[in-house]
Write a protein that holds these residues in place. Structure first.
Motif, PDB file in Angstrom:
ATOM      1  N   LEU A 186       0.806  -1.211   0.000  1.00 63.57           N
ATOM      2  CA  LEU A 186       0.000   0.000   0.000  1.00 63.57           C
ATOM      3  C   LEU A 186       0.844   1.268   0.000  1.00 63.57           C
ATOM      4  CD1 LEU A 186      -2.768   1.330   0.110  1.00 63.57           C
ATOM      5  CD2 LEU A 186      -2.697   1.112   2.600  1.00 63.57           C
ATOM      6  N   GLU A 187       1.801   1.343   0.897  1.00 62.81           N
ATOM      7  CA  GLU A 187       2.641   2.543   0.951  1.00 62.81           C
ATOM      8  C   GLU A 187       3.323   2.795  -0.386  1.00 62.81           C
ATOM      9  OE1 GLU A 187       6.809   4.132   2.940  1.00 62.81           O
ATOM     10  OE2 GLU A 187       5.704   2.561   3.997  1.00 62.81           O
ATOM     11  N   SER A 188       3.897   1.749  -0.963  1.00 68.29           N
ATOM     12  CA  SER A 188       4.598   1.898  -2.242  1.00 68.29           C
ATOM     13  C   SER A 188       3.661   2.351  -3.344  1.00 68.29           C
ATOM     14  CB  SER A 188       5.259   0.571  -2.635  1.00 68.29           C
ATOM     15  OG  SER A 188       6.260   0.196  -1.706  1.00 68.29           O
ATOM     16  N   ARG A 189       2.454   1.780  -3.382  1.00 69.21           N
ATOM     17  CA  ARG A 189       1.503   2.123  -4.435  1.00 69.21           C
ATOM     18  C   ARG A 189       1.023   3.574  -4.283  1.00 69.21           C
ATOM     19  NH1 ARG A 189      -1.911  -1.164  -7.496  1.00 69.21           N
ATOM     20  NH2 ARG A 189      -0.121  -2.590  -7.529  1.00 69.21           N
ATOM     21  N   LEU A 190       0.777   3.998  -3.040  1.00 72.25           N
ATOM     22  CA  LEU A 190       0.328   5.371  -2.813  1.00 72.25           C
ATOM     23  C   LEU A 190       1.411   6.374  -3.176  1.00 72.25           C
ATOM     24  CD1 LEU A 190      -1.547   4.840   0.569  1.00 72.25           C
ATOM     25  CD2 LEU A 190      -2.605   5.554  -1.574  1.00 72.25           C
ATOM     26  N   ARG A 191       2.647   6.062  -2.818  1.00 72.49           N
ATOM     27  CA  ARG A 191       3.767   6.944  -3.188  1.00 72.49           C
ATOM     28  C   ARG A 191       3.896   7.031  -4.708  1.00 72.49           C
ATOM     29  NH1 ARG A 191       7.160   8.471   0.955  1.00 72.49           N
ATOM     30  NH2 ARG A 191       7.116   7.253   2.883  1.00 72.49           N
ATOM     31  N   ALA A 192       3.788   5.890  -5.375  1.00 75.35           N
ATOM     32  CA  ALA A 192       3.916   5.866  -6.835  1.00 75.35           C
ATOM     33  C   ALA A 192       2.799   6.657  -7.506  1.00 75.35           C
ATOM     34  CB  ALA A 192       3.909   4.423  -7.335  1.00 75.35           C
ATOM     35  N   ALA A 193       1.624   6.680  -6.864  1.00 74.91           N
ATOM     36  CA  ALA A 193       0.491   7.410  -7.420  1.00 74.91           C
ATOM     37  C   ALA A 193       0.641   8.919  -7.260  1.00 74.91           C
ATOM     38  CB  ALA A 193      -0.804   6.951  -6.767  1.00 74.91           C
ATOM     39  N   GLY A 194       1.532   9.321  -6.338  1.00 77.99           N
ATOM     40  CA  GLY A 194       1.772  10.745  -6.139  1.00 77.99           C
ATOM     41  C   GLY A 194       1.428  11.272  -4.768  1.00 77.99           C
ATOM     42  N   ALA A 195       1.117  10.370  -3.823  1.00 75.15           N
ATOM     43  CA  ALA A 195       0.788  10.813  -2.476  1.00 75.15           C
ATOM     44  C   ALA A 195       2.028  11.330  -1.755  1.00 75.15           C
ATOM     45  CB  ALA A 195       0.180   9.661  -1.675  1.00 75.15           C
TER      46      ALA A 195
END
Length: 239
Positions: A186-195
């Motif tokens: 989750l953390e990695s995906r959110l960061r990749a999305a721009g969070a």
């Protein structure tokens, strides 16, 4: 009366990287704690799941090791869920929800959302509809923050890009034994999305409030994140 949409996963299994199915559902305290907070605030609460399917509690969330070996706390949680009766066993179909009918939306966690809500276009649309209205509050806790991912603006961009967000961290996922088993983190995906992702102490309460967006990191953050929603709505009511 202030109305809150409390969204819960209807998944009872999480598909891991190797294709195996891990039994899961919603994390008990991440539903119960916000429900208690919203009930005490006098809110009208609508519980919704994808397909209107009765949600499954993750039994691991009621295991002794997840509750400080306090059997009375476990019994109280089971009793609370049972007392909700058909409100929980016959939830509203998420697909039938009209976002504008609600003052806030709050997505509960557990690994279930990683299976369904993180790819659910309807919850994405609800977030996209409510987020621009500063008199509304959008919120999620732990893996429920994954429900922010399917939100898309008309031009196809992610509306949460650049926003301050927290959620279940890679460190915490690894500590639970799923760091190398999860199909994605989750953390990695959110960061990749721009969070603009913020990490608090592992398994400790950590809530981020960014305007009308409220996110909590983990189970310990469920109650304080719900309280942050109440505070935000109280501010709106006082305007």
């Amino acid at each position: 009366m202030t109305s809150v949409l409390l969204v819960v996963s209807s998944a009872n299994a999480w598909t891991l990287k190797d294709g195996s199915k891990h039994p899961t559902g919603f994390w008990a305290s991440e539903f119960i704690d916000p429900h208690i907070v919203f009930s005490q605030a006098g809110y009208d609460i609508t519980i919704a799941t994808p397909g209107g399917i009765a949600p499954t509690v993750d039994e691991f969330s009621l295991a002794p090791e997840m509750n400080n070996n306090d059997q009375s706390a476990i019994d109280e949680q089971r009793a609370y869920l049972a007392a909700l009766g058909t409100k929980l066993t016959q939830p509203v179909r998420l697909e039938d929800v009209k976002a504008d009918d609600y003052d806030a939306v709050y997505v509960s966690g557990g690994h279930g959302p990683m299976e369904d809500l993180a790819v659910n276009k309807k919850i994405g649309k609800i977030f996209t509809t409510l987020l621009p209205n500063q008199d509304k509050v959008v919120a999620a806790v732990c893996h429920g923050v994954g429900a922010l991912l399917p939100a898309k603006n008309e031009e196809g961009t992610w509306p949460f890009a650049g926003r301050r967000i927290t959620g279940f961290t890679n460190e915490e996922e690894t500590a639970l034994g799923f760091g190398d088993k999860a199909p994605w983190l989750l953390e990695s995906r959110l960061r990749a999305a721009g969070a603009n992702f913020f990490v608090g102490a592992a398994f400790g309460p950590h809530v981020i409030v960014d305007g009308n967006l409220v996110t909590g990191q983990n189970p310990a953050s469920a109650q304080p994140s719900a309280e942050a929603v109440v505070k935000a709505l109280s501010y709106v009511a006082a305007k």
